[in-house]
Every structure is written in structure tokens, then in C-alpha cells.
Write a protein that holds these residues in place. Structure first.
Motif, PDB file in Angstrom:
ATOM      1  N   THR A  15       0.850  -1.268   0.108  1.00  0.00           N
ATOM      2  CA  THR A  15       0.096   0.064  -0.035  1.00  0.00           C
ATOM      3  C   THR A  15       0.917   1.297   0.053  1.00  0.00           C
ATOM      4  O   THR A  15       0.712   2.313  -0.696  1.00  0.00           O
ATOM      5  CB  THR A  15      -1.051   0.113   1.265  1.00  0.00           C
ATOM      6  N   VAL A  16       1.895   1.367   0.805  1.00  0.00           N
ATOM      7  CA  VAL A  16       2.940   2.294   0.959  1.00  0.00           C
ATOM      8  C   VAL A  16       3.507   2.659  -0.410  1.00  0.00           C
ATOM      9  O   VAL A  16       3.330   3.798  -0.984  1.00  0.00           O
ATOM     10  CB  VAL A  16       3.868   2.096   2.043  1.00  0.00           C
ATOM     11  N   TYR A  17       3.885   1.548  -1.029  1.00  0.00           N
ATOM     12  CA  TYR A  17       4.660   1.618  -2.418  1.00  0.00           C
ATOM     13  C   TYR A  17       3.724   2.350  -3.430  1.00  0.00           C
ATOM     14  O   TYR A  17       4.159   3.184  -4.283  1.00  0.00           O
ATOM     15  CB  TYR A  17       5.058   0.164  -2.815  1.00  0.00           C
ATOM     16  N   LYS A  18       2.322   1.774  -3.687  1.00  0.00           N
ATOM     17  CA  LYS A  18       1.310   2.337  -4.533  1.00  0.00           C
ATOM     18  C   LYS A  18       1.348   3.826  -4.283  1.00  0.00           C
ATOM     19  O   LYS A  18       1.147   4.750  -5.195  1.00  0.00           O
ATOM     20  CB  LYS A  18      -0.024   1.716  -4.112  1.00  0.00           C
ATOM     21  N   LEU A  19       1.358   4.165  -2.744  1.00  0.00           N
ATOM     22  CA  LEU A  19       1.121   5.698  -2.554  1.00  0.00           C
ATOM     23  C   LEU A  19       2.406   6.580  -3.114  1.00  0.00           C
ATOM     24  O   LEU A  19       2.237   7.718  -3.724  1.00  0.00           O
ATOM     25  CB  LEU A  19       1.043   6.123  -1.294  1.00  0.00           C
ATOM     26  N   LEU A  20       3.481   5.885  -3.001  1.00  0.00           N
ATOM     27  CA  LEU A  20       4.836   6.698  -3.350  1.00  0.00           C
ATOM     28  C   LEU A  20       5.075   6.653  -4.702  1.00  0.00           C
ATOM     29  O   LEU A  20       5.576   7.397  -5.527  1.00  0.00           O
ATOM     30  CB  LEU A  20       5.893   5.881  -2.777  1.00  0.00           C
ATOM     31  N   LEU A  21       4.555   5.657  -5.532  1.00  0.00           N
ATOM     32  CA  LEU A  21       4.658   5.629  -7.025  1.00  0.00           C
ATOM     33  C   LEU A  21       4.062   6.764  -7.917  1.00  0.00           C
ATOM     34  O   LEU A  21       4.653   7.180  -9.110  1.00  0.00           O
ATOM     35  CB  LEU A  21       4.004   4.421  -7.545  1.00  0.00           C
ATOM     36  N   LYS A  22       3.152   7.534  -7.093  1.00  0.00           N
ATOM     37  CA  LYS A  22       2.815   8.885  -7.803  1.00  0.00           C
ATOM     38  C   LYS A  22       3.745   9.790  -8.073  1.00  0.00           C
ATOM     39  O   LYS A  22       3.708  10.881  -8.680  1.00  0.00           O
ATOM     40  CB  LYS A  22       1.406   9.258  -7.373  1.00  0.00           C
ATOM     41  N   TYR A  23       4.775   9.746  -7.328  1.00  0.00           N
ATOM     42  CA  TYR A  23       5.745  10.770  -7.190  1.00  0.00           C
ATOM     43  C   TYR A  23       7.319  10.549  -8.193  1.00  0.00           C
ATOM     44  O   TYR A  23       7.771  11.197  -8.199  1.00  0.00           O
ATOM     45  CB  TYR A  23       6.536  10.826  -5.830  1.00  0.00           C
ATOM     46  N   VAL A  24       6.986   9.132  -8.660  1.00  0.00           N
ATOM     47  CA  VAL A  24       8.246   8.629  -9.446  1.00  0.00           C
ATOM     48  C   VAL A  24       8.577   9.373 -10.780  1.00  0.00           C
ATOM     49  O   VAL A  24       9.427   9.176 -11.412  1.00  0.00           O
ATOM     50  CB  VAL A  24       8.352   7.268  -9.561  1.00  0.00           C
ATOM     51  N   ASP A  25       7.315   9.975 -11.346  1.00  0.00           N
ATOM     52  CA  ASP A  25       7.427  10.472 -12.804  1.00  0.00           C
ATOM     53  C   ASP A  25       7.761  11.696 -12.716  1.00  0.00           C
ATOM     54  O   ASP A  25       8.059  12.581 -14.102  1.00  0.00           O
ATOM     55  CB  ASP A  25       6.190  10.225 -13.404  1.00  0.00           C
ATOM     56  N   SER A 148       8.537  -6.723   0.997  1.00  0.00           N
ATOM     57  CA  SER A 148       7.567  -6.454   2.109  1.00  0.00           C
ATOM     58  C   SER A 148       8.270  -6.972   3.298  1.00  0.00           C
ATOM     59  O   SER A 148       7.218  -7.313   4.332  1.00  0.00           O
ATOM     60  CB  SER A 148       6.090  -6.810   1.654  1.00  0.00           C
ATOM     61  N   THR A 149       9.428  -7.070   3.636  1.00  0.00           N
ATOM     62  CA  THR A 149      10.112  -7.465   4.680  1.00  0.00           C
ATOM     63  C   THR A 149      11.066  -6.452   5.217  1.00  0.00           C
ATOM     64  O   THR A 149      12.005  -5.854   4.364  1.00  0.00           O
ATOM     65  CB  THR A 149      10.562  -8.950   4.269  1.00  0.00           C
ATOM     66  N   LEU A 150      11.343  -6.390   6.563  1.00  0.00           N
ATOM     67  CA  LEU A 150      12.312  -5.453   7.132  1.00  0.00           C
ATOM     68  C   LEU A 150      13.526  -6.114   7.147  1.00  0.00           C
ATOM     69  O   LEU A 150      13.713  -7.186   7.876  1.00  0.00           O
ATOM     70  CB  LEU A 150      11.836  -4.845   8.464  1.00  0.00           C
ATOM     71  N   GLU A 167      14.996  -5.290 -14.693  1.00  0.00           N
ATOM     72  CA  GLU A 167      14.011  -4.713 -14.112  1.00  0.00           C
ATOM     73  C   GLU A 167      14.350  -3.733 -13.117  1.00  0.00           C
ATOM     74  O   GLU A 167      15.542  -3.877 -12.453  1.00  0.00           O
ATOM     75  CB  GLU A 167      13.077  -5.681 -13.443  1.00  0.00           C
ATOM     76  N   ILE A 168      13.585  -2.637 -12.559  1.00  0.00           N
ATOM     77  CA  ILE A 168      13.924  -1.898 -11.617  1.00  0.00           C
ATOM     78  C   ILE A 168      14.107  -2.628 -10.236  1.00  0.00           C
ATOM     79  O   ILE A 168      13.421  -3.578 -10.032  1.00  0.00           O
ATOM     80  CB  ILE A 168      13.108  -0.539 -11.489  1.00  0.00           C
ATOM     81  N   ARG A 169      14.842  -2.014  -9.234  1.00  0.00           N
ATOM     82  CA  ARG A 169      14.567  -2.647  -7.926  1.00  0.00           C
ATOM     83  C   ARG A 169      14.384  -1.134  -7.234  1.00  0.00           C
ATOM     84  O   ARG A 169      15.090  -0.237  -7.193  1.00  0.00           O
ATOM     85  CB  ARG A 169      16.009  -2.940  -7.353  1.00  0.00           C
ATOM     86  N   ASP A 170      13.251  -1.163  -6.272  1.00  0.00           N
ATOM     87  CA  ASP A 170      12.966  -0.236  -5.293  1.00  0.00           C
ATOM     88  C   ASP A 170      13.131  -0.723  -3.839  1.00  0.00           C
ATOM     89  O   ASP A 170      12.483  -1.710  -3.726  1.00  0.00           O
ATOM     90  CB  ASP A 170      11.666   0.321  -5.829  1.00  0.00           C
ATOM     91  N   HIS A 171      13.698  -0.034  -3.094  1.00  0.00           N
ATOM     92  CA  HIS A 171      13.807  -0.258  -1.769  1.00  0.00           C
ATOM     93  C   HIS A 171      13.349   1.000  -0.883  1.00  0.00           C
ATOM     94  O   HIS A 171      13.862   2.144  -1.420  1.00  0.00           O
ATOM     95  CB  HIS A 171      15.242  -0.536  -1.126  1.00  0.00           C
ATOM     96  N   LEU A 172      12.875   0.748   0.415  1.00  0.00           N
ATOM     97  CA  LEU A 172      12.648   1.623   1.286  1.00  0.00           C
ATOM     98  C   LEU A 172      13.895   1.607   2.110  1.00  0.00           C
ATOM     99  O   LEU A 172      14.274   0.705   2.866  1.00  0.00           O
ATOM    100  CB  LEU A 172      11.380   1.749   2.167  1.00  0.00           C
ATOM    101  N   VAL A 173      14.580   2.774   2.185  1.00  0.00           N
ATOM    102  CA  VAL A 173      15.760   2.642   3.291  1.00  0.00           C
ATOM    103  C   VAL A 173      15.644   3.762   4.141  1.00  0.00           C
ATOM    104  O   VAL A 173      15.446   5.066   4.196  1.00  0.00           O
ATOM    105  CB  VAL A 173      16.939   2.943   2.226  1.00  0.00           C
ATOM    106  N   PHE A 174      16.066   3.078   5.533  1.00  0.00           N
ATOM    107  CA  PHE A 174      15.962   3.797   6.761  1.00  0.00           C
ATOM    108  C   PHE A 174      17.158   4.053   7.513  1.00  0.00           C
ATOM    109  O   PHE A 174      17.861   3.032   7.948  1.00  0.00           O
ATOM    110  CB  PHE A 174      14.910   3.185   7.776  1.00  0.00           C
ATOM    111  N   ASP A 175      17.674   5.301   7.205  1.00  0.00           N
ATOM    112  CA  ASP A 175      19.049   5.555   8.105  1.00  0.00           C
ATOM    113  C   ASP A 175      18.774   5.566   9.535  1.00  0.00           C
ATOM    114  O   ASP A 175      18.071   5.867   9.969  1.00  0.00           O
ATOM    115  CB  ASP A 175      19.770   7.026   7.503  1.00  0.00           C
ATOM    116  N   THR A 176      19.934   5.183  10.139  1.00  0.00           N
ATOM    117  CA  THR A 176      19.821   5.015  11.671  1.00  0.00           C
ATOM    118  C   THR A 176      20.965   6.092  12.476  1.00  0.00           C
ATOM    119  O   THR A 176      22.034   6.548  11.709  1.00  0.00           O
ATOM    120  CB  THR A 176      19.999   3.806  12.346  1.00  0.00           C
TER     121      THR A 176
END
Length: 177
Positions: A15-25, A148-150, A167-176
Motif C-alpha cells: 500500500t505504501v509503495y502504491k502511494l509513493l509511485l505517484k511521485y516517481v514520474d 515487504s520485509t524489514l 527490471e527496476i529495484r526499489d527499496h525503502l531505506v531507513f538511515d539510523t
């Protein structure tokens, strides 16, 4: 200890990924291949993208903790829910804070420079990936095979990310910090 550790499933990652996809264009995403979920003021989708290290001057531009405010467009959405989940998980289990958070795209047939980061580790959530996408850490290959795994990824070791697929590779990355 492994450089990559699989932690837990993230239930709302799709669901988060679908929300973010509207910003990638947009042009900035196409330039940087990154989108900021957090920023220094909560208003910029491209604040803190790219490396925080200036290779020419051999100095850091800014610390990751400067970019720790969730952007306003994501407040009260599934993005905020996932962000808060990871933020709480990081503090409760590892006693670390979350700094900048980015959607990071690795285009087909590309890789990053071989480098190391200041923080000991980052968290990754693969959103789109495949077996031809991997990390090389101290000359060993690691995969984050489950989307969909941390994952916890040791970033203070010499490493690179490789997308050897078509194919593309998309990750959410959380710096600490």
C-alpha cells in the motif's frame, strides 16, 4: 554476524509503495532515483537525497538526523503508519533513531560505488526486487529476497548494491543514528 539480517514482514508495504509511485514520474526523481519520505522541514520530497558525503571536499554535507521529519504529504497515510512502525521497532529493539528515509531506485544493469557509511546499519524494505539484485559486502554476496520485509543491513562495512537484472529495484531505506 551476517551483513544482512531478515527481521519481520511489513504488512502495509504494498500500500505504501502504491502511494509513493505517484511521485516517481517527476524530473527530480528521474534525476536522483530517490524520493525523501523525510526531510529537514517536512516539506521537500528531495531534501537529503543522494550522498551526504562530498567526495571532492572529503567532508560530510549534513548528518542523517537533519532529515528526520516526516514530509507533510505523508502524514495521516499508510506511509506514516509504516514510518512509525519502523521508528518504534528501531528504538525498542536496537536503541537507535531513524534519520532520513528514502525510496531508492536502482535501475536495471547498474550498481553503486563500493563504499561504507558512517552508521553501523540501516533498515531496508525491498518493494520491488528479484534474485539478480544483490549486495556485495566485503566481497561476499547477500540478497534481500523477500519483498515487504524489514531487513537490517550493516552499512559500516565496504559494500555496494547491484541490479544485474532488466527490471527496476526499489527499496525503502531507513538511515539510523
Amino acid at each position: 554476524m551476517s551483513a544482512v539480517e531478515k527481521l519481520i514482514e511489513i504488512k502495509n508495504a504494498d500500500t505504501v509503495y502504491k502511494l509513493l509511485l505517484k511521485y516517481v514520474d517527476c524530473a527530480d526523481f528521474k534525476k536522483w532515483k530517490q524520493l525523501s519520505l523525510t526531510s529537514s522541514d517536512g516539506n521537500s520530497l528531495f531534501d537529503g537525497v543522494g550522498s551526504l558525503y562530498n567526495y571532492e571536499k572529503k567532508e560530510f554535507i549534513a548528518p542523517t538526523e537533519k532529515f528526520n521529519i516526516l514530509n507533510n504529504v505523508f502524514v495521516s497515510t499508510e506511509v506514516e503508519s509504516l514510518y512509525m512502525f519502523v521508528k518504534n521497532f528501531a528504538m525498542q529493539n536496537y536503541q537507535v533513531n531513524i534519520g532520513r528515509v528514502r525510496l531508492m531506485r536502482l535501475e536495471p544493469k547498474t550498481c553503486l560505488t563500493y563504499h561504507l557509511d558512517l552508521e553501523e546499519f540501516r533498515f531496508h524494505v525491498p518493494l520491488i526486487s528479484n534474485e539478480k539484485c544483490f549486495f556485495v559486502v566485503n566481497d561476499l554476496v547477500y540478497r534481500m529476497s523477500d519483498t515487504s520485509t524489514l531487513y537490517k543491513f550493516k552499512t559500516n562495512l565496504l559494500h555496494t548494491a547491484v541490479n544485474a537484472s532488466t527490471e527496476i529495484r526499489d527499496h525503502l531505506v531507513f538511515d539510523t543514528y
